[in-house]
Design a protein around this motif. Structure first.
Motif, short mmCIF file in Angstrom:
data_model
loop_
_atom_site.label_atom_id
_atom_site.label_comp_id
_atom_site.label_asym_id
_atom_site.label_seq_id
_atom_site.Cartn_x
_atom_site.Cartn_y
_atom_site.Cartn_z
N LYS A 25 0.84 -1.21 0.00
CA LYS A 25 0.00 0.00 0.00
C LYS A 25 0.87 1.26 0.00
O LYS A 25 1.98 1.24 -0.55
CB LYS A 25 -1.00 -0.03 1.16
CG LYS A 25 -1.99 -1.22 1.05
CD LYS A 25 -3.18 -1.07 1.97
CE LYS A 25 -4.19 -2.20 1.71
NZ LYS A 25 -5.36 -2.11 2.61
N HIS A 39 -8.10 -3.97 -6.85
CA HIS A 39 -8.08 -3.91 -5.39
C HIS A 39 -9.23 -3.04 -4.89
O HIS A 39 -9.65 -2.10 -5.57
CB HIS A 39 -6.74 -3.35 -4.90
CG HIS A 39 -6.60 -3.48 -3.42
ND1 HIS A 39 -7.07 -2.53 -2.54
CD2 HIS A 39 -6.09 -4.47 -2.66
CE1 HIS A 39 -6.83 -2.92 -1.30
NE2 HIS A 39 -6.23 -4.09 -1.34
N GLU A 61 -9.35 -0.73 -3.03
CA GLU A 61 -9.03 0.70 -2.98
C GLU A 61 -8.78 1.27 -4.37
O GLU A 61 -8.44 2.46 -4.52
CB GLU A 61 -7.81 0.91 -2.07
CG GLU A 61 -8.13 0.56 -0.61
CD GLU A 61 -6.91 0.21 0.24
OE1 GLU A 61 -7.10 -0.16 1.40
OE2 GLU A 61 -5.77 0.28 -0.27
N ARG A 62 -8.93 0.41 -5.38
CA ARG A 62 -8.67 0.86 -6.77
C ARG A 62 -9.50 0.01 -7.72
O ARG A 62 -8.96 -0.71 -8.58
CB ARG A 62 -7.16 0.68 -7.05
CG ARG A 62 -6.65 1.35 -8.32
CD ARG A 62 -6.58 2.85 -8.16
NE ARG A 62 -5.85 3.47 -9.27
CZ ARG A 62 -6.44 3.80 -10.43
NH1 ARG A 62 -7.72 3.58 -10.63
NH2 ARG A 62 -5.71 4.38 -11.38
N ARG A 63 -10.82 0.08 -7.51
CA ARG A 63 -11.73 -0.72 -8.30
C ARG A 63 -11.70 -0.34 -9.77
O ARG A 63 -11.45 0.83 -10.11
CB ARG A 63 -13.16 -0.55 -7.77
CG ARG A 63 -13.40 -1.18 -6.41
CD ARG A 63 -13.35 -2.68 -6.48
NE ARG A 63 -13.81 -3.30 -5.24
CZ ARG A 63 -13.20 -4.34 -4.68
NH1 ARG A 63 -12.11 -4.85 -5.20
NH2 ARG A 63 -13.68 -4.87 -3.57
N LEU A 64 -12.00 -1.29 -10.62
CA LEU A 64 -11.94 -1.08 -12.07
C LEU A 64 -13.29 -1.38 -12.72
O LEU A 64 -14.09 -2.15 -12.20
CB LEU A 64 -10.88 -2.00 -12.69
CG LEU A 64 -9.43 -1.66 -12.36
CD1 LEU A 64 -8.52 -2.78 -12.84
CD2 LEU A 64 -9.04 -0.36 -13.05
#
Lengths: 222, 222, 222, 222
Positions: free
Chosen positions: C11, C93, C95-98
Motif C-alpha cells: 500500500k 483492489h 481501494e482501486r476498483r476497475l
C-alpha cells in the motif's frame, strides 16, 4: 431566478423520489406561491420532466454531463435538461464531483443554451477558480458539514463571507449560495448577512417531519 | 417482459429528448399495441417518470447506480427508478461502463426491488461473468459495432451464438439480447435464430426518417 | 510463484514508500531466503523498478490499466510493468476498483505478456465472475474487514471456504488468496485450511513494530 | 527548475518503459549536462525511483492523487513521489484528467511537501482557474493538437499568448508551459517569444529516430 433565493437539492432520499417526492415539490411550489419567495428545486433526475409539468417554480437538474447530443447512454446532456423543462442544473455537487475540464465545459454548454448553473465547491480556492467560469451561482459547501446538524453559517462563517467577498471582486456577476447544514430562517438570514445570495440545502427540508413548516421558516429569513 | 422482445435504448439524440422523445415513445407504444409485440424503451433519464405516465409499454432506465437512498445527488438509485415507474434498467452500457463490484451490486439491488436488469457486455468472457450475477438479460454488443451500419448478426454472428450457447449452459435463467447495428426485421430474425431472446437497439430507430416504419419492420422479424 | 504463498500489498503507508519501503522489501526478501517461503511484494508503483533491482523475490504492481503502449500519461500499462521487471500485478483492489470490462481486459493483456494477475474481489458472486476471466489468483477480501484487526478467517470463514470451493469447481486453474485482517501464522494456517492457496495482506506487516518477526510468524503458518 | 525549460513527458510508449526508457532518460541527462539547458523528465511511474538514481536532471511524476499516506493501493501519493526522489509532478494531464477538487488538493498537498506542480489545462478558462491554485506551472495544451504534427505555436499561437498574458496578470508567480505538437528548436523559440517559460512535450522526442539530435535542436531554441 430572483435572489436572494432558496434552492432545495432534493437528493435521493425515500422522501424525494417518485410520487412522494412529487408531493414535496408541490409543497415547495405552494410555499413559493403563498409567500412570493424565490424557491427552486432539484428533484431526482428520473422525475425531472414530470415535476416540471406539475409545478410552476424553477426546476433544476442535480447533475449534468458535458456530452453533446448523441450516443451517450445514461448521461445527462444540457440539451436533455432543457428539453425536459429545467431552467438550470447543479454542477459538481460534492456527491457527484466532476473533472475540472468538465466543470468548465458544463458551464459553457449550459450558458449557450440559456440554462443556469449552480457550481458546487468545497473551499475558497475552488470557489474562486469556479467563479472564473462565470456560472450563474457558486455554492460553497464544506463537505464535512453537508447533511449535518450545524449550519455552515455558524460552524464556519469565515468561509461564507470570504467566498462572498472574494467573488464580488473576482467575478462580480457570479452569485453566491451556501448551505451545508442550513435548517431554519435564522441560518438563511445569516447566510445573506454574510454576503450570499441565498442558500442551497437538502436534508433540513427533505427529512423534516413537516417540510412545509420548515420552508415557511426558511423563507422568513430571506 | 415477454420474449423475444425489442428493447429500444433511446440514448440522448436530439430525437430522443423532451417532447420530441416523448412522441417517439408514443410511436413505440402504438406499434406495440397494434402488433402485440413486446417492445420496451429506455428514454433519457430526465424524461423517465413522465414517459411512464404517457405510455403503457415497459419503461427502463438507461443507467443505475448501486447507491442506497440518501445523500447521493445526481446518482440514479434503484429505488428512484422503481418509484418513477420503471420496470427495469440497462446496466453497464458501453457508453456508461461500471465498476465490476457495482455491476454485481446493481443487479442484486434491482432484483431485490423486482426491477429487471439488462447488463450490457462487450465480449464472451464478460458476458459469461455477468451472467453469473443472474440479471434478467445479458445484452452482448461489441463496442466497435454500436451505432454502425452493419448488424452484429452479420458482422460477428459467432459472438451472438457463442454467447447464447454459453449462457444456456452456465446460467439458463438469464436471457440474451444482442443488437449493435441492428436495423431491420431480417436482423431481428437472425438474432433470434442465433439463439437470443431479442434485440437491444438504438440509432436504427431513433435516427430513422420514419421510426414507425422501422419498428413495424423490426417487429416482423420476431 | 509457488503456493501456498504470502503476498504483501505494501500500500502507500509512510513505512511503504521510498528508502523506508525499500528496507521493508529487503526484509521480505531476507525472510523468503531464510525460510524458503514463497513471499511476493507489491511496492508503491514509483518504487517498482528499483525494488526489482534490489530484491530476488517476485515483485507485483499494485494496479494496472488495460491501455496499450502509447499516449496514456499517468496510467500503468502491462508492458510497463513487465519492462520494469514485475512478475505480475494486483487488479481491482478494493481501494482501486476497475470497470468490469477493464478487469477482463487487464487479465487478458497480462496473460499475453506472461504476467500473473491477482484479481481482488468483494464477495462470492464477484469472485466467481472474476474467476471466469482465468486470472492466476482471485483474492477475496470483504472490504469492511480490510485494514481491520480481525482476520477474515475468523470474522467470515464462510466466504473464504465458499469461494475456495466454488472456484475449485468453476475454474480449477485459478488459485485463491484471502487476507483482510490477516496478522499472524494462525490466520495463515486457517486460510490454507479453508482451502485457499495463501494470503494477501498489508497493514499487519507494514505497520508492525517488527515486520521481520511478523513475517516469520506468518511463514510459520504455511 | 530554472526556466525557460524543456519538460519531457515520456508517456507510456515502447520507447519509454523499462531499460529502453532509462536509456532515453540518460540521453536527456547527457544533453542537459552538455548544454547546460534545464531539461526535466516525467518517466513511466514504475520507473520513477530507479530513474532518479540514474540521472541528475529533475524527475517528475506523470500523475499524482491527493490521497494521504495509508490504504490507497495503486494510487500515487505526493509523499510517495517525494520519497522516491521526484522534484514534482504533472497534474491533470489531458490523458489523466482529475476532479476539480483533486486538482486543487494535489497542488496544495505537493506545495506543502516542496514538490513542483505542472497543471495541464485544455483552454484559456481552465488555465486561469488552475492558476488560482498557484501551481508552479500551468501547461496549456489544446487536446486536439497533442501527439500531432503541428506545433500549438503555429496552429493556435493565440491560446499560448493569451494564456501567458492572462496569467501574468492573474497569478504572476505561476509560470506557463505549452507544447502540444512541439517538435523542434523553432517551436521552442516561438513558445518563449509568445510569453511562455518553456515547453512540455512528448512524442516529438520519444518517438524520434534520434532523440539526442531532437533534444539538441530543441535546446537551441531556448
Amino acid at each position: 431566478m430572483k435572489t436572494p433565493a432558496i434552492v432545495l437539492n432534493m437528493k435521493m432520499y425515500d422522501q424525494s423520489v417518485g410520487p412522494t417526492g412529487l408531493e414535496l415539490s408541490k409543497i415547495c411550489d405552494d410555499v413559493a406561491k403563498e409567500t412570493g419567495a424565490p424557491i427552486g428545486i432539484a428533484p431526482p433526475l428520473p422525475d425531472l420532466a414530470l415535476t416540471v409539468k406539475e409545478v410552476d417554480i424553477p426546476v433544476f437538474g442535480q447533475h449534468v454531463d458535458p456530452n453533446s447530443p448523441g450516443g451517450c447512454t445514461g448521461h445527462i446532456t444540457p440539451e436533455s435538461l432543457k428539453a425536459s423543462g429545467a431552467v438550470g442544473t447543479l454542477v459538481n455537487h460534492s456527491e457527484r464531483r466532476l473533472l475540472m475540464a468538465d466543470v468548465e465545459a458544463d458551464v459553457a454548454r449550459c450558458k449557450a443554451l440559456g440554462l443556469d448553473t449552480i457550481v458546487c465547491t468545497n473551499n475558497l480556492a475552488v470557489s474562486k477558480a469556479a467563479a472564473l467560469f462565470e456560472p450563474t451561482f457558486v455554492a460553497v459547501e464544506p463537505p464535512e458539514l453537508i447533511g449535518g446538524d450545524i449550519s455552515v453559517t455558524s460552524a464556519d462563517p469565515g468561509i461564507v463571507s470570504d467566498t462572498a467577498n472574494a467573488l464580488k471582486e473576482l467575478a462580480p456577476n457570479v452569485k453566491v449560495l451556501t448551505g451545508a447544514g442550513v435548517k431554519n430562517g435564522k441560518d438563511v438570514a445569516m447566510a445573506i448577512e454574510l454576503g450570499t445570495d441565498g442558500v442551497l440545502l437538502a436534508s433540513g427540508v427533505v427529512k423534516a417531519a413537516d417540510p412545509r413548516a420548515v420552508l415557511l421558516d426558511l423563507v422568513s429569513g430571506l
